[in-house]
Design a protein around this motif. Structure first.
Motif, PDB file in Angstrom:
ATOM      1  N   UNK A 175       0.714  -1.212   0.163  1.00  0.00           N
ATOM      2  CA  UNK A 175       0.051   0.124   0.231  1.00  0.00           C
ATOM      3  C   UNK A 175       1.051   1.297   0.390  1.00  0.00           C
ATOM      4  N   UNK A 176       0.362   2.936  -0.492  1.00  0.00           N
ATOM      5  CA  UNK A 176       1.148   3.769  -0.759  1.00  0.00           C
ATOM      6  C   UNK A 176       0.307   4.885   0.428  1.00  0.00           C
ATOM      7  N   UNK A 177      -0.250   4.598   0.710  1.00  0.00           N
ATOM      8  CA  UNK A 177      -1.496   5.977   1.338  1.00  0.00           C
ATOM      9  C   UNK A 177      -1.779   5.121   3.059  1.00  0.00           C
ATOM     10  N   UNK A 178      -1.450   4.228   3.387  1.00  0.00           N
ATOM     11  CA  UNK A 178      -1.792   3.291   4.536  1.00  0.00           C
ATOM     12  C   UNK A 178      -0.829   3.676   5.367  1.00  0.00           C
ATOM     13  N   UNK A 179      -1.653   3.198   6.222  1.00  0.00           N
ATOM     14  CA  UNK A 179      -0.302   3.119   8.341  1.00  0.00           C
ATOM     15  C   UNK A 179      -1.686   2.169   8.756  1.00  0.00           C
ATOM     16  N   UNK A 180      -0.584   1.671   9.831  1.00  0.00           N
ATOM     17  CA  UNK A 180      -0.707   1.029  11.068  1.00  0.00           C
ATOM     18  C   UNK A 180      -1.142   2.234  12.395  1.00  0.00           C
ATOM     19  N   UNK A 181      -1.841   2.085  13.275  1.00  0.00           N
ATOM     20  CA  UNK A 181      -1.110   3.484  14.094  1.00  0.00           C
ATOM     21  C   UNK A 181      -1.481   2.387  15.536  1.00  0.00           C
ATOM     22  N   UNK A 182      -0.413   2.703  16.761  1.00  0.00           N
ATOM     23  CA  UNK A 182      -1.020   1.820  18.082  1.00  0.00           C
ATOM     24  C   UNK A 182      -1.278   2.891  18.189  1.00  0.00           C
ATOM     25  N   UNK A 183      -2.579   2.831  19.269  1.00  0.00           N
ATOM     26  CA  UNK A 183      -2.960   3.567  20.736  1.00  0.00           C
ATOM     27  C   UNK A 183      -3.902   2.885  21.378  1.00  0.00           C
ATOM     28  N   UNK A 184      -3.111   3.386  22.685  1.00  0.00           N
ATOM     29  CA  UNK A 184      -4.180   2.891  23.986  1.00  0.00           C
ATOM     30  C   UNK A 184      -5.516   2.606  23.506  1.00  0.00           C
ATOM     31  N   UNK A 185      -5.553   2.146  24.749  1.00  0.00           N
ATOM     32  CA  UNK A 185      -7.442   2.012  24.630  1.00  0.00           C
ATOM     33  C   UNK A 185      -7.827   2.801  24.781  1.00  0.00           C
ATOM     34  N   UNK A 186      -8.178   4.078  25.834  1.00  0.00           N
ATOM     35  CA  UNK A 186      -8.678   5.447  25.570  1.00  0.00           C
ATOM     36  C   UNK A 186      -8.584   6.102  24.765  1.00  0.00           C
ATOM     37  N   UNK A 187      -7.805   5.642  23.708  1.00  0.00           N
ATOM     38  CA  UNK A 187      -7.821   6.754  22.297  1.00  0.00           C
ATOM     39  C   UNK A 187      -7.725   6.224  21.055  1.00  0.00           C
ATOM     40  N   UNK A 188      -8.643   4.853  21.585  1.00  0.00           N
ATOM     41  CA  UNK A 188      -9.529   4.699  20.555  1.00  0.00           C
ATOM     42  C   UNK A 188     -11.126   5.363  19.358  1.00  0.00           C
ATOM     43  N   UNK A 189     -11.537   5.809  20.621  1.00  0.00           N
ATOM     44  CA  UNK A 189     -12.947   6.541  19.529  1.00  0.00           C
ATOM     45  C   UNK A 189     -12.142   7.971  19.238  1.00  0.00           C
ATOM     46  N   UNK A 190     -11.574   8.583  19.906  1.00  0.00           N
ATOM     47  CA  UNK A 190     -10.588   9.525  19.541  1.00  0.00           C
ATOM     48  C   UNK A 190     -10.159   9.391  18.080  1.00  0.00           C
ATOM     49  N   UNK A 191      -9.219   8.223  18.014  1.00  0.00           N
ATOM     50  CA  UNK A 191      -8.235   7.980  16.267  1.00  0.00           C
ATOM     51  C   UNK A 191      -8.958   7.947  15.083  1.00  0.00           C
ATOM     52  N   UNK A 192     -10.152   6.721  15.891  1.00  0.00           N
ATOM     53  CA  UNK A 192     -10.859   6.531  14.413  1.00  0.00           C
ATOM     54  C   UNK A 192     -12.528   7.661  14.035  1.00  0.00           C
ATOM     55  N   UNK A 193     -12.373   8.980  14.996  1.00  0.00           N
ATOM     56  CA  UNK A 193     -13.100   9.555  14.568  1.00  0.00           C
ATOM     57  C   UNK A 193     -12.384   9.745  13.698  1.00  0.00           C
ATOM     58  N   UNK A 194     -10.739  10.869  14.224  1.00  0.00           N
ATOM     59  CA  UNK A 194     -10.145  11.168  12.906  1.00  0.00           C
ATOM     60  C   UNK A 194      -9.623  11.461  12.024  1.00  0.00           C
ATOM     61  N   UNK A 195      -9.643   9.518  11.818  1.00  0.00           N
ATOM     62  CA  UNK A 195      -8.710   8.996  10.913  1.00  0.00           C
ATOM     63  C   UNK A 195     -10.208   9.074   9.497  1.00  0.00           C
ATOM     64  N   UNK A 196     -11.877   8.525  10.336  1.00  0.00           N
ATOM     65  CA  UNK A 196     -12.590   7.720   9.086  1.00  0.00           C
ATOM     66  C   UNK A 196     -13.354   9.436   9.163  1.00  0.00           C
ATOM     67  N   UNK A 198     -11.292  11.546   7.771  1.00  0.00           N
ATOM     68  CA  UNK A 198     -10.605  11.169   5.793  1.00  0.00           C
ATOM     69  C   UNK A 198     -11.121  10.227   5.018  1.00  0.00           C
ATOM     70  N   UNK A 199     -10.881   9.237   6.024  1.00  0.00           N
ATOM     71  CA  UNK A 199     -10.870   8.012   4.519  1.00  0.00           C
ATOM     72  C   UNK A 199     -12.733   6.960   6.231  1.00  0.00           C
ATOM     73  N   UNK A 200     -13.562   7.480   5.590  1.00  0.00           N
ATOM     74  CA  UNK A 200     -14.091   6.124   5.756  1.00  0.00           C
ATOM     75  C   UNK A 200     -13.660   4.156   6.234  1.00  0.00           C
ATOM     76  N   UNK A 201     -13.154   4.043   5.675  1.00  0.00           N
ATOM     77  CA  UNK A 201     -12.711   2.957   5.447  1.00  0.00           C
ATOM     78  C   UNK A 201     -11.574   2.556   6.495  1.00  0.00           C
ATOM     79  N   UNK A 202     -11.521   3.508   7.395  1.00  0.00           N
ATOM     80  CA  UNK A 202     -10.517   3.652   8.640  1.00  0.00           C
ATOM     81  C   UNK A 202     -10.901   2.681   9.658  1.00  0.00           C
ATOM     82  N   UNK A 203     -10.169   1.552   9.844  1.00  0.00           N
ATOM     83  CA  UNK A 203     -11.018   0.861  11.363  1.00  0.00           C
ATOM     84  C   UNK A 203     -10.131  -0.096  12.031  1.00  0.00           C
TER      85      UNK A 203
END
Length: 249
Positions: A184-205, A207-212
């Motif tokens: 892939x050329x525009x994809x990354x994996x990010x590791x975050x603590x459980x407390x930051x899951x919702x905020x991380x998904x909100x920002x990524x989705x 931009x790209x709704x398929x973020x998961x």
């Protein structure tokens, strides 16, 4: 880091059409402008006809680190969430289709895109990023294996959470590829603590709704990556063996 400057080196095969080189240079300028960076220096070398495969390009970048986090595999901990910023496999399949002259019912477009802006947005939102890695050579599977080995943990992912377009799945089945290993050329994996899951998904989705959210990190005596399949079976995901096709870099 916030990217600022880029150097570019061209290795040109004798006989390369000037029009081809010009198209590449213009496309690089457009991409640099979109990413907000400047190409500040470069060099060219010419090799004999038949020895350069047309053109090779090497680059090097400089940026500024604007945070105090230690973002690397050694910061990954049991309980961390693994999140990816979109669907997988499009770039590798798109490149293979062009190089080999393959035609599918629908055109598969590369996922190539700058990712600095969204990463900086995660940092500015105060998200505690433990590790961040692009999913290029070897795809998601190889990236997660490298991180699991370095951090000495198990990374368990869910097949149902990983988005792959139907046309990419079909192409992989025809060509004998596994989307988990496709570059892939525009994809990354990010590791975050459980407390930051919702905020991380909100920002990524946004931009790209398929973020998961695709999985979690577990403590283990033996570093490995496992996948929970759609039918509930669990299997080990190994590093890529042999040469990656198509060759990206």
């Amino acid at each position: 880091a916030r990217p600022l400057y880029l150097s570019v080196g061209f290795i040109l095969e004798e006989g390369l059409p000037i029009q081809t080189l010009w198209e590449i240079i213009i496309s690089m300028k457009i991409a640099a402008d979109k990413a907000g960076i400047k190409i500040v220096t470069g060099d060219t070398k010419v090799v004999d006809k038949g020895k350069g495969d047309g053109i090779f390009i090497n680059t090097s970048g400089i940026g500024i680190i604007e945070h105090n986090l230690t973002i690397n595999p050694l910061s990954v901990k049991a309980g961390d969430a693994v999140i990816i910023n979109g669907d997988l496999g499009r770039h590798g399949i798109a490149i293979m289709a062009v190089r080999e002259g393959l035609e599918f019912e629908t055109t598969i477009e590369s996922d190539s895109a700058p990712v600095a802006d969204v990463v900086l947005e995660l940092l500015e939102a105060g998200i505690e990023i433990h590790c961040l890695r692009d999913l290029t050579r070897g795809g998601l599977a190889s990236t997660l294996n490298e991180i699991a080995t370095a951090a000495k943990v198990e990374i368990e992912i869910q097949e149902t959470a990983i988005k792959v377009l139907e046309e990419v799945k079909g192409a992989c089945e025809i060509l004998g590829f596994d989307p988990l290993y496709v570059a892939n050329e525009g994809r990354f994996a990010v590791f975050v603590p459980e407390k930051d899951i919702e905020k991380t998904l909100s920002i990524l989705q946004a931009k790209i709704p398929e973020s998961s959210l695709i999985g979690f990190v577990k403590q283990t005596a033996t570093p490995l990556v496992t996948l929970q399949s759609t039918i509930g079976a669990k299997r080990i995901i190994d590093m890529l063996s042999g040469e990656q096709l198509p060759r990206i870099c």
